[in-house]
Design an enzyme around this catalytic site. Structure first.
Site, PDB file in Angstrom:
ATOM      1  N   CYS A 113     -11.032  -6.143  23.656  1.00 29.34           N
ATOM      2  CA  CYS A 113     -10.313  -5.686  22.457  1.00 29.34           C
ATOM      3  C   CYS A 113      -8.928  -5.174  22.825  1.00 29.34           C
ATOM      4  O   CYS A 113      -8.262  -4.556  22.015  1.00 29.34           O
ATOM      5  CB  CYS A 113     -11.121  -4.626  21.713  1.00 29.34           C
ATOM      6  SG  CYS A 113     -11.568  -3.235  22.745  1.00 29.34           S
TER       7      CYS A 113
ATOM      8  N   GLN B  17     -19.933  -3.537  15.462  1.00 34.65           N
ATOM      9  CA  GLN B  17     -18.611  -4.077  15.111  1.00 34.65           C
ATOM     10  C   GLN B  17     -18.357  -3.903  13.619  1.00 34.65           C
ATOM     11  O   GLN B  17     -19.289  -4.027  12.819  1.00 34.65           O
ATOM     12  CB  GLN B  17     -18.547  -5.557  15.479  1.00 34.65           C
ATOM     13  CG  GLN B  17     -18.615  -5.823  16.977  1.00 34.65           C
ATOM     14  CD  GLN B  17     -17.285  -5.594  17.668  1.00 34.65           C
ATOM     15  OE1 GLN B  17     -16.313  -5.154  17.049  1.00 34.65           O
ATOM     16  NE2 GLN B  17     -17.241  -5.871  18.953  1.00 34.65           N
TER      17      GLN B  17
ATOM     18  N   CYS C   9       0.855  -1.183   0.000  1.00 30.73           N
ATOM     19  CA  CYS C   9       0.000   0.000   0.000  1.00 30.73           C
ATOM     20  C   CYS C   9       0.896   1.240   0.000  1.00 30.73           C
ATOM     21  O   CYS C   9       1.738   1.417   0.873  1.00 30.73           O
ATOM     22  CB  CYS C   9      -0.913   0.009   1.217  1.00 30.73           C
ATOM     23  SG  CYS C   9      -1.894   1.517   1.284  1.00 30.73           S
TER      24      CYS C   9
ATOM     25  N   GLU D  31     -25.972  -0.847  29.763  1.00 32.94           N
ATOM     26  CA  GLU D  31     -25.120  -0.022  28.898  1.00 32.94           C
ATOM     27  C   GLU D  31     -25.281   1.439  29.312  1.00 32.94           C
ATOM     28  O   GLU D  31     -26.376   1.895  29.637  1.00 32.94           O
ATOM     29  CB  GLU D  31     -25.572  -0.276  27.447  1.00 32.94           C
ATOM     30  CG  GLU D  31     -25.218   0.768  26.431  1.00 32.94           C
ATOM     31  CD  GLU D  31     -23.729   0.905  26.181  1.00 32.94           C
ATOM     32  OE1 GLU D  31     -23.053  -0.106  25.982  1.00 32.94           O
ATOM     33  OE2 GLU D  31     -23.246   2.064  26.226  1.00 32.94           O
TER      34      GLU D  31
ATOM     35  N   ASP E  56     -18.052  -6.928  27.961  1.00 35.84           N
ATOM     36  CA  ASP E  56     -17.373  -6.501  26.730  1.00 35.84           C
ATOM     37  C   ASP E  56     -17.030  -5.020  26.851  1.00 35.84           C
ATOM     38  O   ASP E  56     -17.594  -4.180  26.154  1.00 35.84           O
ATOM     39  CB  ASP E  56     -18.319  -6.766  25.537  1.00 35.84           C
ATOM     40  CG  ASP E  56     -17.674  -6.461  24.193  1.00 35.84           C
ATOM     41  OD1 ASP E  56     -16.458  -6.226  24.152  1.00 35.84           O
ATOM     42  OD2 ASP E  56     -18.397  -6.470  23.186  1.00 35.84           O
TER      43      ASP E  56
ATOM     44  N   CYS F 170      -2.424   0.576   9.174  1.00 32.22           N
ATOM     45  CA  CYS F 170      -2.071  -0.855   9.088  1.00 32.22           C
ATOM     46  C   CYS F 170      -0.662  -1.056   9.621  1.00 32.22           C
ATOM     47  O   CYS F 170       0.308  -1.117   8.867  1.00 32.22           O
ATOM     48  CB  CYS F 170      -2.122  -1.324   7.640  1.00 32.22           C
ATOM     49  SG  CYS F 170      -3.762  -1.288   6.949  1.00 32.22           S
TER      50      CYS F 170
ATOM     51  N   CYS G  49      -8.698   1.382  -0.374  1.00 30.67           N
ATOM     52  CA  CYS G  49      -7.971   0.896   0.804  1.00 30.67           C
ATOM     53  C   CYS G  49      -8.185  -0.598   0.895  1.00 30.67           C
ATOM     54  O   CYS G  49      -9.285  -1.093   0.648  1.00 30.67           O
ATOM     55  CB  CYS G  49      -8.503   1.625   2.035  1.00 30.67           C
ATOM     56  SG  CYS G  49      -8.107   0.817   3.591  1.00 30.67           S
TER      57      CYS G  49
ATOM     58  N   CYS H 269      -0.481   6.898   6.353  1.00 38.17           N
ATOM     59  CA  CYS H 269      -1.798   6.645   6.951  1.00 38.17           C
ATOM     60  C   CYS H 269      -1.633   6.092   8.361  1.00 38.17           C
ATOM     61  O   CYS H 269      -2.275   6.563   9.304  1.00 38.17           O
ATOM     62  CB  CYS H 269      -2.571   5.686   6.059  1.00 38.17           C
ATOM     63  SG  CYS H 269      -3.918   4.840   6.864  1.00 38.17           S
TER      64      CYS H 269
ATOM     65  N   TYR I 140     -22.002  -3.909  29.425  1.00 37.00           N
ATOM     66  CA  TYR I 140     -21.427  -3.123  28.325  1.00 37.00           C
ATOM     67  C   TYR I 140     -22.043  -3.608  27.012  1.00 37.00           C
ATOM     68  O   TYR I 140     -21.336  -3.963  26.071  1.00 37.00           O
ATOM     69  CB  TYR I 140     -19.910  -3.275  28.251  1.00 37.00           C
ATOM     70  CG  TYR I 140     -19.143  -3.038  29.524  1.00 37.00           C
ATOM     71  CD1 TYR I 140     -18.677  -1.761  29.840  1.00 37.00           C
ATOM     72  CD2 TYR I 140     -18.849  -4.078  30.412  1.00 37.00           C
ATOM     73  CE1 TYR I 140     -17.936  -1.534  30.992  1.00 37.00           C
ATOM     74  CE2 TYR I 140     -18.120  -3.860  31.571  1.00 37.00           C
ATOM     75  CZ  TYR I 140     -17.669  -2.598  31.853  1.00 37.00           C
ATOM     76  OH  TYR I 140     -16.934  -2.392  32.990  1.00 37.00           O
TER      77      TYR I 140
HETATM   78  N1  SAH Z   1     -21.058  -5.515  23.419  1.00 36.95           N
HETATM   79  C1  SAH Z   1     -21.251  -4.521  22.387  1.00 36.95           C
HETATM   80  C2  SAH Z   1     -20.566  -3.182  22.655  1.00 36.95           C
HETATM   81  C3  SAH Z   1     -19.150  -3.205  23.155  1.00 36.95           C
HETATM   82  S1  SAH Z   1     -18.340  -1.639  23.123  1.00 36.95           S
HETATM   83  C4  SAH Z   1     -20.895  -5.065  21.032  1.00 36.95           C
HETATM   84  O1  SAH Z   1     -20.230  -6.083  20.886  1.00 36.95           O
HETATM   85  O2  SAH Z   1     -21.304  -4.471  20.032  1.00 36.95           O
HETATM   86  C5  SAH Z   1     -18.308  -1.188  24.835  1.00 36.95           C
HETATM   87  C6  SAH Z   1     -19.569  -0.520  25.331  1.00 36.95           C
HETATM   88  O3  SAH Z   1     -19.439  -0.239  26.723  1.00 36.95           O
HETATM   89  C7  SAH Z   1     -19.884   0.820  24.665  1.00 36.95           C
HETATM   90  O4  SAH Z   1     -21.165   0.728  24.078  1.00 36.95           O
HETATM   91  C8  SAH Z   1     -19.877   1.834  25.852  1.00 36.95           C
HETATM   92  O5  SAH Z   1     -20.871   2.829  25.722  1.00 36.95           O
HETATM   93  C9  SAH Z   1     -20.172   0.927  27.025  1.00 36.95           C
HETATM   94  N2  SAH Z   1     -19.728   1.402  28.369  1.00 36.95           N
HETATM   95  C10 SAH Z   1     -18.591   2.062  28.683  1.00 36.95           C
HETATM   96  N3  SAH Z   1     -18.495   2.228  30.020  1.00 36.95           N
HETATM   97  C11 SAH Z   1     -19.589   1.658  30.587  1.00 36.95           C
HETATM   98  C12 SAH Z   1     -20.051   1.491  31.928  1.00 36.95           C
HETATM   99  N4  SAH Z   1     -19.346   1.960  32.945  1.00 36.95           N
HETATM  100  N5  SAH Z   1     -21.211   0.836  32.126  1.00 36.95           N
HETATM  101  C13 SAH Z   1     -21.928   0.348  31.082  1.00 36.95           C
HETATM  102  N6  SAH Z   1     -21.532   0.476  29.776  1.00 36.95           N
HETATM  103  C14 SAH Z   1     -20.387   1.122  29.520  1.00 36.95           C
END
Ligand code: SAH
Length: 399
Positions: free
Chosen positions: A351, A226, A19, A276, A324, A28, A102, A25, A255
């Site tokens: 992540c 995602q 690339c 959330e 998550d 990557c 890209c 950029c 989350y």
């Molecule tokens: N599980 C989902 C989102 C994961 S991203 C998926 O796979 O699509 C992480 C998320 O955590 C975000 O949406 C963010 O708004 C939320 N978040 C961050 N801090 C938080 C908290 N203290 N309590 C609840 N949610 C929270």
């Protein structure tokens, strides 16, 4: 070896760093390695950070690790010759590196962005100039539903008036009939955030839909979803497999974003509660719940840690907690509330293996042991890696 357990890339054994924008950029970071070397690099990283908790399963790579990003955004500007350009900001600057195509981005999205560049010239739409605060078009965001093939285009403008907008949208749709909705997002602020708060629907329903693991999800311009649908299905399936659901469990999706994991898990559980912080995401989760006619899931806007502590105080229990959190990982309040609520099993989707290791240290300090660690390559060619971890209670008698 099945595709699921593959640690080597069949797509190319050669480095993929052809690339021309690799350095400028900066998106990557691993392009100097072949795909199989990238997977080995991520495997070693996971083993170094997480190997002390349990053996790390072989990373699940992609069969075709290109053009996987189904959400693409481009900044608009002009070059010295006064031509309209679009692309990404050069790392840690506000200079736009022009991008024609890209290797990570959806090709339909790239083609739509190229058309918008040409149409801007025809319609005399001037890109926004950050320094002078003149011009109109700041960014274009394109989202495509992988299974549904529905396409959303968001034109981010500095002000509310988009001249000849109907003709502009008609010309765009003539060249890309697969576009199902077009929005204008107004962002008048001096900010590095792409989207502002105000939105106008210029064509179609204003949202797109897609399916993940058999559930339908409504995707709006601002909601989190995602960006690699192929690997997301693998990631969520692993998370649900690790949870060992039999249909009788009460489940928390902490989350939860727009409810993806909880809604997919609901078919295998007695009940699901999603928590959330972001109210828009919770609204989307409730819509998604209705869209799938799911009866056994509820969603709440709250801090996940506070919510679980309140549950424990009311002597409510949960069998499985999915968590998550964002890249920064969880916080002490949440981990403490998790230990108080004491579910049988915890499935941690992360992540960021560094914050994951930090949080696992706390959870395994007393009550829990790590049973499985599964890395998934959600972002080929970048240094990011996603991990699913199964923990369950330590049997005190056997300890
Ligand atoms: N599980 C989902 C989102 C994961 S991203 C998926 O796979 O699509 C992480 C998320 O955590 C975000 O949406 C963010 O708004 C939320 N978040 C961050 N801090 C938080 C908290 N203290 N309590 C609840 N949610 C929270």
């Amino acid at each position: 070896m099945t595709e699921q357990t593959r640690t080597s890339g069949t797509a190319s054994e050669k480095p993929v760093g052809q690339c021309p924008l690799y350095k400028k950029c900066g998106g990557c970071q691993l392009q100097n390695l072949s795909y199989s070397q990238q997977l080995q690099w991520k495997q070693r990283l996971e083993e170094r950070l997480l190997g002390k908790f349990a053996p790390v399963l072989p990373i699940i790579g992609m069969q075709d690790p290109y053009h996987y990003r189904n959400k693409v955004q481009a900044a608009f500007g002009v070059n010295r010759r006064k031509e309209i350009i679009s692309g990404v900001y050069q790392s840690s600057t506000h200079r736009i590196v022009p991008v024609e195509s890209c290797q990570l981005e959806d090709q339909t999205a790239d083609a739509i962005i190229a058309t918008i560049r040409r149409l801007c010239a025809d319609f005399r739409i001037v890109p926004y100039d950050e320094d002078r605060r003149t011009g109109l078009l700041r960014h274009v965001l394109v989202k495509r539903g992988f299974h549904s093939d529905e396409v959303m285009v968001v034109l981010v403008t500095s002000g509310p008036i988009l001249p000849a907008k109907n003709n502009f949208v008609a010309a765009l749709r003539r060249q890309h009939p697969q576009i199902t909705t077009v929005l204008q997002n107004i962002n008048p602020y001096r900010t590095s955030l792409v989207l502002g708060e105000q939105e106008k629907v210029l064509y179609g329903p204003g949202t797109i839909e897609d399916t993940l693991c058999g559930c339908r999800f409504r995707i709006s311009a601002r909601s989190f979803y995602q960006i690699n649908p192929v690997q997301t299905e693998i990631l969520y399936s692993k998370a649900i497999e690790f949870a060992g659901l039999t249909g009788s469990e009460s489940v928390i999706d902490a989350y939860c974003g727009v409810g993806t994991i909880g809604l997919i898990a609901s078919a295998h559980a007695k009940s699901v509660v999603g928590v959330e912080l972001n109210r828009d995401a919770v609204r989307d989760a409730i819509t998604n719940c209705r869209l799938n006619r799911i009866q056994n899931a509820r969603f709440y806007a709250a801090d996940a840690g506070e919510w679980m502590l309140a549950m424990a105080e009311e002597r409510q229990t949960a069998d499985v907690v999915f968590m998550d959190p964002p890249r920064a990982g969880s916080d002490e309040r949440f981990l403490h509330s998790l230990l108080t609520l004491a579910p049988e099993r915890i499935v941690y989707i992360s992540c960021n293996p560094e914050t994951l290791a930090r949080d696992l240290k706390i959870l395994t300090g007393s009550a829990y042991a790590v049973r499985k660690i599964q890395p998934v390559d959600m972002f080929p060619h970048t240094h990011h890696v996603e991990t699913v971890v199964l923990m369950s209670k330590v049997d005190v008698l056997k300890k």
